[in-house]
Write an enzyme that holds these catalytic residues in place. Structure first.
Site, PDB file in Angstrom:
ATOM      1  N   GLY A 163       0.830  -1.205   0.000  1.00 35.06           N
ATOM      2  CA  GLY A 163       0.000   0.000   0.000  1.00 35.06           C
ATOM      3  C   GLY A 163       0.857   1.245   0.000  1.00 35.06           C
ATOM      4  N   ARG A 164       0.159   2.348  -0.100  1.00 34.34           N
ATOM      5  CA  ARG A 164       0.837   3.643  -0.124  1.00 34.34           C
ATOM      6  C   ARG A 164       0.189   4.513   0.929  1.00 34.34           C
ATOM      7  NH1 ARG A 164       3.910   6.468  -3.878  1.00 34.34           N
ATOM      8  NH2 ARG A 164       3.492   8.616  -3.366  1.00 34.34           N
ATOM      9  N   ASP A 169       5.635   4.323   1.746  1.00 36.02           N
ATOM     10  CA  ASP A 169       5.010   3.057   1.341  1.00 36.02           C
ATOM     11  C   ASP A 169       4.753   2.150   2.543  1.00 36.02           C
ATOM     12  OD1 ASP A 169       4.981   3.811  -1.283  1.00 36.02           O
ATOM     13  OD2 ASP A 169       6.982   3.033  -1.684  1.00 36.02           O
ATOM     14  N   VAL A 170       3.783   1.242   2.339  1.00 37.28           N
ATOM     15  CA  VAL A 170       3.448   0.256   3.369  1.00 37.28           C
ATOM     16  C   VAL A 170       3.854  -1.113   2.819  1.00 37.28           C
ATOM     17  CG1 VAL A 170       1.590  -0.695   4.797  1.00 37.28           C
ATOM     18  CG2 VAL A 170       1.494   1.702   4.067  1.00 37.28           C
ATOM     19  N   ASP A 278     -10.848  10.458  11.313  1.00 40.60           N
ATOM     20  CA  ASP A 278     -10.731  10.095   9.896  1.00 40.60           C
ATOM     21  C   ASP A 278     -11.312   8.703   9.657  1.00 40.60           C
ATOM     22  OD1 ASP A 278     -10.070  10.403   7.259  1.00 40.60           O
ATOM     23  OD2 ASP A 278      -7.901  10.193   7.525  1.00 40.60           O
ATOM     24  N   ASP A 296      -5.287   3.542  10.733  1.00 41.29           N
ATOM     25  CA  ASP A 296      -4.924   4.896  10.318  1.00 41.29           C
ATOM     26  C   ASP A 296      -5.282   5.961  11.356  1.00 41.29           C
ATOM     27  OD1 ASP A 296      -3.944   6.959   8.897  1.00 41.29           O
ATOM     28  OD2 ASP A 296      -4.892   6.384   7.021  1.00 41.29           O
TER      29      ASP A 296
HETATM   30  P1  ADP Z   1      -1.412   6.341   5.919  1.00 44.93           P
HETATM   31  O1  ADP Z   1      -1.944   6.412   7.300  1.00 44.93           O
HETATM   32  O2  ADP Z   1       0.026   6.718   5.863  1.00 44.93           O
HETATM   33  O3  ADP Z   1      -2.231   7.066   4.905  1.00 44.93           O
HETATM   34  P2  ADP Z   1      -2.710   3.843   5.548  1.00 44.93           P
HETATM   35  O4  ADP Z   1      -2.957   3.422   6.952  1.00 44.93           O
HETATM   36  O5  ADP Z   1      -3.854   4.442   4.816  1.00 44.93           O
HETATM   37  O6  ADP Z   1      -1.451   4.793   5.477  1.00 44.93           O
HETATM   38  O7  ADP Z   1      -2.144   2.598   4.741  1.00 44.93           O
HETATM   39  C1  ADP Z   1      -2.084   2.589   3.334  1.00 44.93           C
HETATM   40  C2  ADP Z   1      -2.503   1.217   2.814  1.00 44.93           C
HETATM   41  O8  ADP Z   1      -1.593   0.210   3.276  1.00 44.93           O
HETATM   42  C3  ADP Z   1      -3.880   0.745   3.316  1.00 44.93           C
HETATM   43  O9  ADP Z   1      -4.894   1.218   2.497  1.00 44.93           O
HETATM   44  C4  ADP Z   1      -3.743  -0.763   3.241  1.00 44.93           C
HETATM   45  O10 ADP Z   1      -3.977  -1.229   1.933  1.00 44.93           O
HETATM   46  C5  ADP Z   1      -2.287  -0.992   3.578  1.00 44.93           C
HETATM   47  N1  ADP Z   1      -2.136  -1.296   5.025  1.00 44.93           N
HETATM   48  C6  ADP Z   1      -1.926  -0.385   6.021  1.00 44.93           C
HETATM   49  N2  ADP Z   1      -1.825  -0.994   7.206  1.00 44.93           N
HETATM   50  C7  ADP Z   1      -1.983  -2.324   6.983  1.00 44.93           C
HETATM   51  C8  ADP Z   1      -1.992  -3.488   7.854  1.00 44.93           C
HETATM   52  N3  ADP Z   1      -1.808  -3.373   9.159  1.00 44.93           N
HETATM   53  N4  ADP Z   1      -2.223  -4.691   7.263  1.00 44.93           N
HETATM   54  C9  ADP Z   1      -2.418  -4.782   5.933  1.00 44.93           C
HETATM   55  N5  ADP Z   1      -2.405  -3.737   5.079  1.00 44.93           N
HETATM   56  C10 ADP Z   1      -2.192  -2.513   5.592  1.00 44.93           C
END
Ligand code: ADP
Length: 418
Positions: A163-164, A169-170, A278, A296
Site C-alpha cells: 500500500g501507499r 510506502d506500506v 478520519d 490509520d
Molecule cells: P497512511 O496512514 O500513511 O495514509 P494507511 O494506513 O492508509 O497509510 O495505509 C495505506 C494502505 O496500506 C492501506 O490502504 C492498506 O492497503 C495498507 N495497510 C496499512 N496498514 C496495513 C496493515 N496493518 N495490514 C495490511 N495492510 C495494511
C-alpha cells in the site's frame, strides 16, 4: 533550552563507530539499574546502536516524554543537513540536549576530556557525576533504556509493497526474531522533522490500545532511517478495496457484521477518550474472516473535545460532521457522523458518498438538510441508524455503545430467524 554549541560528528564517526571493550551482553532489564550494572555494560564490544540507552532517531518530542526526573538521560541521533549528530538528552531543570563533539583525531567530548568512544564519554559523565557543561549543571543519574516498542530496524525484513500511505510506502514484512508476518509503514527519509513526528504520533496512540477491532501496534523502528511503524498484518487489506472487489459475494449479514465490528472498535476508542477524526472505509482493514479493524490513527487525538484552529485543507469533507467543518469542533460524536458514512459505504459496497457532488456542494446541501438515500438492500433499521448518526445536532446522535447494541441486537435477531 540550552545546549552546548559544539561541532557535529559525521555519520561514519557516529552510529557505526566500533566500541572497544569486551564482555557480557546486557540482560533484558528496563530503565532503573544500579550504577554497578552500567559499569558492566561498558565492558562490551557492541556498537553504540546496540546500547539500550541509545534511542536512534527517536524525535525530540518523544525523547522528552521518556525523561521525567532530573538526571534521567539517553543518547540519540539527529540528522541535520544530511549530517548525523549524536545528542545526549538529559532531564535537568527541563530538558537539555547536548551535541557530542568530535575532535580532530576522532575522539568524543563535551566540555571535559575526549574519549575514544561515545560509550566511554557517557560513562565518564555518569561515573564522575560532573555536569555535562558548566552552564547547564546537568548531571547524569539514570540511563533510560529503549521501551519494548522500540524495535531494531535490522529485525524487520521488508517483503513486498502492499500500500501507499501519506508518509511513505506500506510493506508486508517479517520480523527476523519471531518470524511473525507484519505490516510496516515507512516514513520517507526526505520528509521534514515535523512530518516525522506526525508519522510517529500514530504509533504513540496505538501502543495504548488492545482490542480485536483496532489494528495492533507491534513496535516502532527509530534506530536509524527510515523510521517505521510495525503493525499486525491484516491480510485482506483496506476495507474499501475489499468492498469494491467482493461486492457480489457480500451478504447483508456480512455487511451488518462489518458495521458491528467497526462499532465495537469505536466504542473502545470512545471509552479511551480517543477521537479518530478520519473514520472511513479506506482507513479500515479486513482480515480473511471479514473482521474489520479500525486503522490509520494519523489524525487521532486523545481528548474529549478537540478544536482545530489551523487550516482545514486535509479534511475528508464528505466524512466530517458539520460542526467540525464549520467550527473545527471535534468530539466522539463527530466520529459517530463519520461512522454513519462508513455504514453507507459498507452497504453501497464501496461507492463514493455524495457521488457527483463536489465537497463544497455536498457541504452546502448537508447544511440545508439533505441526507443520502439508503443504498440498495440496506435493512431499514440500519438506514434509520445512519440517519441518527447524521443528526445535525451532535447531541442527538447515538454514542457508540448504543450503536453497537442496536447493530448487535439486529444481528442476533437475524441469526435466530434462520
Ligand atoms: P497512511 O496512514 O500513511 O495514509 P494507511 O494506513 O492508509 O497509510 O495505509 C495505506 C494502505 O496500506 C492501506 O490502504 C492498506 O492497503 C495498507 N495497510 C496499512 N496498514 C496495513 C496493515 N496493518 N495490514 C495490511 N495492510 C495494511
Amino acid at each position: 533550552m540550552s545546549s552546548s554549541a559544539l561541532s557535529s560528528c559525521s555519520s561514519s564517526q557516529g552510529l557505526t563507530s566500533p566500541t572497544q571493550i569486551v564482555g557480557p551482553p546486557a540482560p533484558p532489564g528496563r530503565k532503573k539499574r544500579p550504577r554497578s550494572f552500567i559499569l558492566m555494560s561498558l565492558s562490551t564490544n557492541r556498537p553504540l546502536y546496540e546500547e539500550e540507552w541509545f534511542h536512534g532517531v527517536l524525535p525530540r518530542e518523544e525523547v522528552v516524554r521518556l525523561l521525567n526526573n532530573d538526571g534521567d538521560f539517553l543518547v540519540r541521533e539527529t540528522i541535520r543537513n544530511e549530517e548525523s549528530q549524536i545528542v545526549l538528552s538529559v532531564c535537568w531543570n527541563g530538558h537539555k540536549h547536548f551535541i557530542v563533539q568530535t575532535t580532530v583525531d576522532g575522539h568524543f567530548r563535551f566540555e571535559g576530556p575526549p574519549f575514544p568512544s561515545i560509550q566511554e564519554l557517557i560513562m565518564h559523565q555518569y561515573q564522575s557525576e560532573l555536569p555535562v557543561t558548566v552552564k547547564s549543571g546537568a548531571i547524569l543519574r539514570r540511563a533510560i533504556y529503549r521501551e519494548r516498542w522500540e524495535l531494531s530496524n535490522d529485525d524487520v525484513v521488508l517483503l513486498e509493497k502492499i500500500g501507499r500511505g501519506n508518509f511513505g510506502d506500506v510493506y508486508k514484512a517479517k520480523l527476523k526474531s519471531t518470524k511473525q508476518d507484519v505490516a510496516v509503514k515507512t516514513c520517507r527519509m526526505t520528509l521534514p522533522d515535523e512530518q516525522k513526528r506526525k508519522f510517529l504520533q500514530e504509533g504513540r496512540i496505538l501502543k495504548q490500545y488492545d482490542h480485536p477491532n483496532i489494528v495492533k501496534l507491534i513496535g516502532i523502528c527509530v534506530q536509524k532511517q527510515p523510521i517505521m511503524i510495525v503493525m499486525e498484518l491484516v491480510p485482506g487489506g483496506s476495507l474499501l478495496n475489499n468492498l469494491r472487489k467482493n461486492s457480489n459475494a457480500l451478504s447483508s449479514r456480512q455487511q451488518m457484521g462489518m458495521c458491528r465490528d467497526a462499532a465495537a472498535g469505536m466504542r473502545y476508542l470512545e471509552s479511551k477518550n480517543c477521537i479518530h477524526r478520519d473514520l472511513a472505509a479506506r482507513n479500515c482493514l479486513v482480515d480473511f474472516e471479514n473482521t474489520v479493524k479500525i486503522s490509520d490513527f494519523g489524525m487521532s487525538r486523545e481528548e474529549e473535545e478537540y478544536i482545530v484552529s489551523d487550516g482545514m485543507k486535509q479534511i475528508p469533507v464528505k466524512w466530517t460532521a458539520p460542526e467540525a467543518l464549520n467550527f473545527g469542533k471535534y468530539t466522539t460524536l463527530c466520529d459517530v457522523w463519520s461512522y454513519g458514512i462508513l455504514m453507507w459505504e459498507i452497504f453501497s459496497k464501496g461507492d463514493t458518498p455524495y457521488s457527483g457532488m463536489s465537497n463544497s456542494r455536498a457541504r452546502e446541501r448537508i447544511d440545508a438538510g439533505y441526507r443520502m438515500p439508503a443504498p440498495e438492500n440496506t435493512p431499514p433499521e440500519m438506514y434509520r441508524l445512519m440517519l441518527q448518526c447524521w443528526s445535525a445536532e451532535a447531541d442527538a446522535r447515538p454514542h457508540f455503545d448504543e450503536i453497537f447494541n442496536v447493530v448487535d441486537a439486529l444481528i442476533i435477531r437475524l441469526d435466530n430467524s434462520h
